[in-house]
Motif scaffolding. Structure first.
Motif, PDB file in Angstrom:
ATOM      1  N   GLU A 135      64.025  49.722  38.949  1.00 34.92           N
ATOM      2  CA  GLU A 135      63.387  49.223  37.731  1.00 34.92           C
ATOM      3  C   GLU A 135      62.832  47.824  37.936  1.00 34.92           C
ATOM      4  N   GLN A 136      63.574  46.996  38.666  1.00 34.03           N
ATOM      5  CA  GLN A 136      63.077  45.645  38.958  1.00 34.03           C
ATOM      6  C   GLN A 136      61.817  45.699  39.811  1.00 34.03           C
ATOM      7  N   LEU A 137      61.776  46.636  40.719  1.00 33.62           N
ATOM      8  CA  LEU A 137      60.575  46.800  41.533  1.00 33.62           C
ATOM      9  C   LEU A 137      59.394  47.231  40.662  1.00 33.62           C
ATOM     10  N   THR A 138      59.624  48.150  39.723  1.00 35.53           N
ATOM     11  CA  THR A 138      58.549  48.592  38.828  1.00 35.53           C
ATOM     12  C   THR A 138      58.024  47.426  37.994  1.00 35.53           C
ATOM     13  N   ALA A 139      58.950  46.594  37.470  1.00 35.27           N
ATOM     14  CA  ALA A 139      58.531  45.444  36.678  1.00 35.27           C
ATOM     15  C   ALA A 139      57.738  44.452  37.531  1.00 35.27           C
ATOM     16  N   ALA A 140      58.173  44.217  38.740  1.00 39.70           N
ATOM     17  CA  ALA A 140      57.468  43.285  39.622  1.00 39.70           C
ATOM     18  C   ALA A 140      56.072  43.804  39.954  1.00 39.70           C
ATOM     19  N   GLN A 141      55.953  45.098  40.172  1.00 33.55           N
ATOM     20  CA  GLN A 141      54.641  45.674  40.449  1.00 33.55           C
ATOM     21  C   GLN A 141      53.699  45.546  39.240  1.00 33.55           C
ATOM     22  N   ALA A 142      54.243  45.682  38.025  1.00 37.28           N
ATOM     23  CA  ALA A 142      53.418  45.507  36.823  1.00 37.28           C
ATOM     24  C   ALA A 142      52.928  44.061  36.715  1.00 37.28           C
ATOM     25  N   VAL A 143      53.801  43.109  36.997  1.00 37.44           N
ATOM     26  CA  VAL A 143      53.390  41.691  36.952  1.00 37.44           C
ATOM     27  C   VAL A 143      52.311  41.423  38.007  1.00 37.44           C
ATOM     28  N   LEU A 144      52.453  42.039  39.175  1.00 38.12           N
ATOM     29  CA  LEU A 144      51.436  41.876  40.211  1.00 38.12           C
ATOM     30  C   LEU A 144      50.100  42.448  39.749  1.00 38.12           C
ATOM     31  N   GLN A 145      50.135  43.590  39.067  1.00 40.59           N
ATOM     32  CA  GLN A 145      48.886  44.176  38.582  1.00 40.59           C
ATOM     33  C   GLN A 145      48.231  43.268  37.530  1.00 40.59           C
ATOM     34  N   GLN A 146      49.035  42.649  36.683  1.00 37.68           N
ATOM     35  CA  GLN A 146      48.499  41.699  35.717  1.00 37.68           C
ATOM     36  C   GLN A 146      47.847  40.505  36.410  1.00 37.68           C
ATOM     37  N   ALA A 147      48.467  40.056  37.482  1.00 39.16           N
ATOM     38  CA  ALA A 147      47.889  38.943  38.235  1.00 39.16           C
ATOM     39  C   ALA A 147      46.551  39.339  38.858  1.00 39.16           C
ATOM     40  N   ARG A 148      46.465  40.572  39.338  1.00 36.01           N
ATOM     41  CA  ARG A 148      45.181  41.046  39.885  1.00 36.01           C
ATOM     42  C   ARG A 148      44.125  41.149  38.793  1.00 36.01           C
TER      43      ARG A 148
END
Length: 355
Positions: A153-166
């Motif tokens: 779940e932490q990995l999923t959240a981190a990936q979402a934050v990365l997508q927002q940064a992109r």
């Protein structure tokens, strides 16, 4: 003794003066032998229907305010007012350094979360094998399985934050959402803007309309059709009402109305000043008299008509007035002579001489 007599004399003189002041003035009767007064008459004439008009300007049907989705400092401005743009064309560019750093930090967070997830997954698999061999308890295995799920779940959240940064890096570039013309550009190079702050307005290519401000007396019956008069052109353009605003302008107390051109190909350039001419209402018969012919009394408006050398009052309804004439709705036929001047000095049945 002398002072008392003097006071009585002065008092008597004052009483006599007051009596004279309070006495009624003598009534001056008109000389019965004097000739009747002269009056100037005019015949009731039908009022010519007059058009009315409103002035507005040509605008696009869709005007799009443009703004960035993120905060930042404008690094580039590539358009000016009046520039024609195409869909997807770059208009402004923010300084991307902050969002680039956010993306780098998000990528590092994703990498760390992925490593934690892989480690937790291996630990869960190891304890599952030991559980089958009865080397660990069920409780130990459940804790490992829970840690593995939390890591995922932490990995999923981190990936979402990365997508927002992109996305934020993409949002640092403001592009035109459609083809059109820039009708306002307020953003400047070096300006720090907030998310949602308008920096330009785009008039989308396509239908052109005329926007006019309708005054409150005309709001109830806005004409459906009109003729648009363009400065320098002799041929008016037919237009049709498309919409009227439901809310009045809080300052001007007018309603915005938009008319569309019946032939879109004839629409002039954006910003062109247009006069909309509306036909006058002809549902009610109107006649015109000089403004001085109408007398307002407690019982309403009236005019004096001349019958056999004497004046008679006639009630009328005033429909409109201007600087010189009044339009009325009478019960008299056209051509009836009415007094044009001095109407406040006449009495019913008074004899007059017509000039």
């Amino acid at each position: 003794m002398m002072c008392g007599i003097t006071q009585k004399l002065l008092l008597n003189k004052a009483l006599i003066a007051m009596t004279l002041l309070l006495a009624p003035l003598p009534v001056v009767l008109a000389d019965p032998n004097a000739p009747p007064p002269w009056v100037l008459t005019v015949p009731l004439d039908i009022a010519t229907a007059t058009d009315w008009h409103l002035t507005g300007s040509v605008c696009a049907r869709h005007e799009i305010p443009l703004a960035f989705r993120i905060n930042g400092e404008i690094r580039e401005r590539r358009v000016d007012v009046g520039a024609a743009v195409t869909a997807g064309q770059v208009l402004f560019q923010l300084d991307p350094r902050d969002v680039i750093e956010q993306r780098i930090a998000s990528e590092a967070t994703v990498a760390s979360a992925r490593a934690e997830t892989e480690n937790a997954q291996r630990e869960r698999e190891r304890l599952a094998d030991m559980l089958r061999k009865k080397l660990v308890s069920q409780q130990d295995y459940d804790r490992a399985a829970t840690a593995a799920r939390a890591a995922r779940e932490q990995l999923t959240a981190a990936q979402a934050v990365l997508q927002q940064a992109r996305y934020a890096i993409e949002y640092a570039t403001l592009t035109a959402p459609a083809a059109g013309v820039m009708i306002a550009v307020s953003g400047q190079r070096g300006q720090v803007v907030a998310a949602g702050q308008t920096v330009a307005t785009l008039a989308e290519a396509g239908a052109r309309e005329i926007e006019v401000a309708v005054p409150e007396p005309r709001r109830a019956k806005v004409p459906i059709t009109a003729l648009a008069l363009v400065s320098g052109q002799t041929q008016p353009l037919p237009v049709t009402l498309r919409e009227v605003a439901e809310m009045a302008d809080p300052v001007m107390r007018t309603w915005a109305a938009r008319y569309q051109f019946n032939d879109p190909a004839t629409a002039p350039a954006l910003g062109t000043t247009i006069t909309l001419r509306f036909a006058a209402e002809t549902t009610t018969q109107r006649v015109r008299v000089p403004l001085g012919a109408v007398l307002e009394r407690a019982e309403g408006a009236m005019v004096w008509r001349v019958v056999d050398g004497r004046v008679q009052p006639e009630s009328v309804t005033v429909l409109a007035v201007d600087d010189e004439f009044a339009e009325i709705q009478p019960t008299l036929p056209l051509g009836t002579p009415v007094v044009a001047l001095g109407v406040n000095r006449l009495q019913p049945g008074q004899a007059v001489r017509v000039r």
